[in-house]
Design a protein around this motif. Structure first.
Motif, mmCIF file in Angstrom:
data_model
loop_
_atom_site.group_PDB
_atom_site.id
_atom_site.type_symbol
_atom_site.label_atom_id
_atom_site.label_comp_id
_atom_site.label_asym_id
_atom_site.label_seq_id
_atom_site.Cartn_x
_atom_site.Cartn_y
_atom_site.Cartn_z
ATOM 1 N N THR A 190 -7.125 2.297 1.006
ATOM 2 C CA THR A 190 -6.192 3.216 0.356
ATOM 3 C C THR A 190 -6.582 4.665 0.624
ATOM 4 O OG1 THR A 190 -5.827 1.575 -1.390
ATOM 5 C CG2 THR A 190 -5.123 3.823 -1.842
ATOM 6 N N GLY A 243 -2.985 5.412 1.395
ATOM 7 C CA GLY A 243 -2.162 4.498 0.623
ATOM 8 C C GLY A 243 -1.828 5.081 -0.737
ATOM 9 N N PHE A 293 0.786 -1.220 0.000
ATOM 10 C CA PHE A 293 0.000 0.000 0.000
ATOM 11 C C PHE A 293 0.826 1.282 0.000
ATOM 12 C CE2 PHE A 293 -3.182 -3.011 1.561
ATOM 13 C CZ PHE A 293 -4.296 -2.613 0.835
#
Length: 219
Positions: free
Chosen positions: A97, A102, A4
């Motif tokens: 994310t 991320g 990530f």
């Protein structure tokens, strides 16, 4: 266990995003709307997406972009089947994310690692157990709910470590990372087997891969 935070090169980001996008598009086109219209199934699906993102956040860092945590994807696949699971886990990847800042260039790679590969493997194992083993409830609970989960989650950890080693060869993987990953996978397999048993008895509607006509009728 995804990638990530370490940005991928443009080449690898596109190479990994292409199969992920194709698999996600196929899953979206294959989803049966009637499955989500069953009582409580849509609510369980949405709640599972949120729980996945939260579970992934409860992690033990090994390297800056290698964390050990519960996976949850094998249970998600058993609960909702391959197509709904790929869609749901992909949404969880997007949520994670976004919420935890991320790297968006890694989105395709993470969908491939966390959604496509484990869901296809879980579906393959389910079909093979139905083909070669007796169609019995305990075969489903132990064959898919425990040993299948063990293999699927181990594939997530193994493929992530392998891809990370290929993409970032300068970051040496700790010698005991694989051992700790397998220990965590073993513990999660027991937990998921327990949950699958509970769902099969009290919430069979949440296990779309569990068919009463196959596993219970006439037994």
């Amino acid at each position: 266990m995804g990638i990530f935070y370490s940005p991928l090169s443009l080449f690898w980001a596109l190479m990994l995003a292409a199969p992920a996008a194709l698999a996600l598009l196929h899953a979206l086109r294959s989803v049966r709307k009637a499955q989500l219209e069953q009582p409580t199934v849509f609510s369980a699906w949405c709640a599972s997406i949120i729980l996945l993102a939260l579970i992934w956040r409860m992690r033990v860092p090994v390297l800056p972009d290698l964390h050990l945590h519960l996976s949850g994807v094998a249970l998600f696949s058993l609960m909702f089947g391959r197509h709904l699971a790929i869609c749901g886990i992909s949404i969880a990847v997007v949520l994670y994310t976004f919420e935890y800042e991320g790297n968006w260039s890694n989105l395709g790679a993470n969908i491939l690692l966390l959604a496509v590969i484990p869901c296809w493997l879980s579906d393959l194992l389910l079909k093979k157990t139905q083909q070669y083993l007796p169609l019995h409830m305990f075969v489903y609970l132990f064959g898919n709910g425990f040993f299948g989960v063990l293999l699927v989650n181990a594939s997530v950890g193994g493929s992530t470590m392998l891809l990370r080693s290929l993409l970032f060869p300068e970051a040496t993987l700790p010698a005991d990372a694989i051992a700790y990953m397998l220990l965590l996978v073993w513990g999660e397999a027991f937990l998921v087997g327990f949950l699958v048993t509970i769902f099969a008895v009290y919430r069979p509607a949440w296990l779309l891969t569990f068919d009463d006509n196959l596993y219970l009728r006439g037994k």
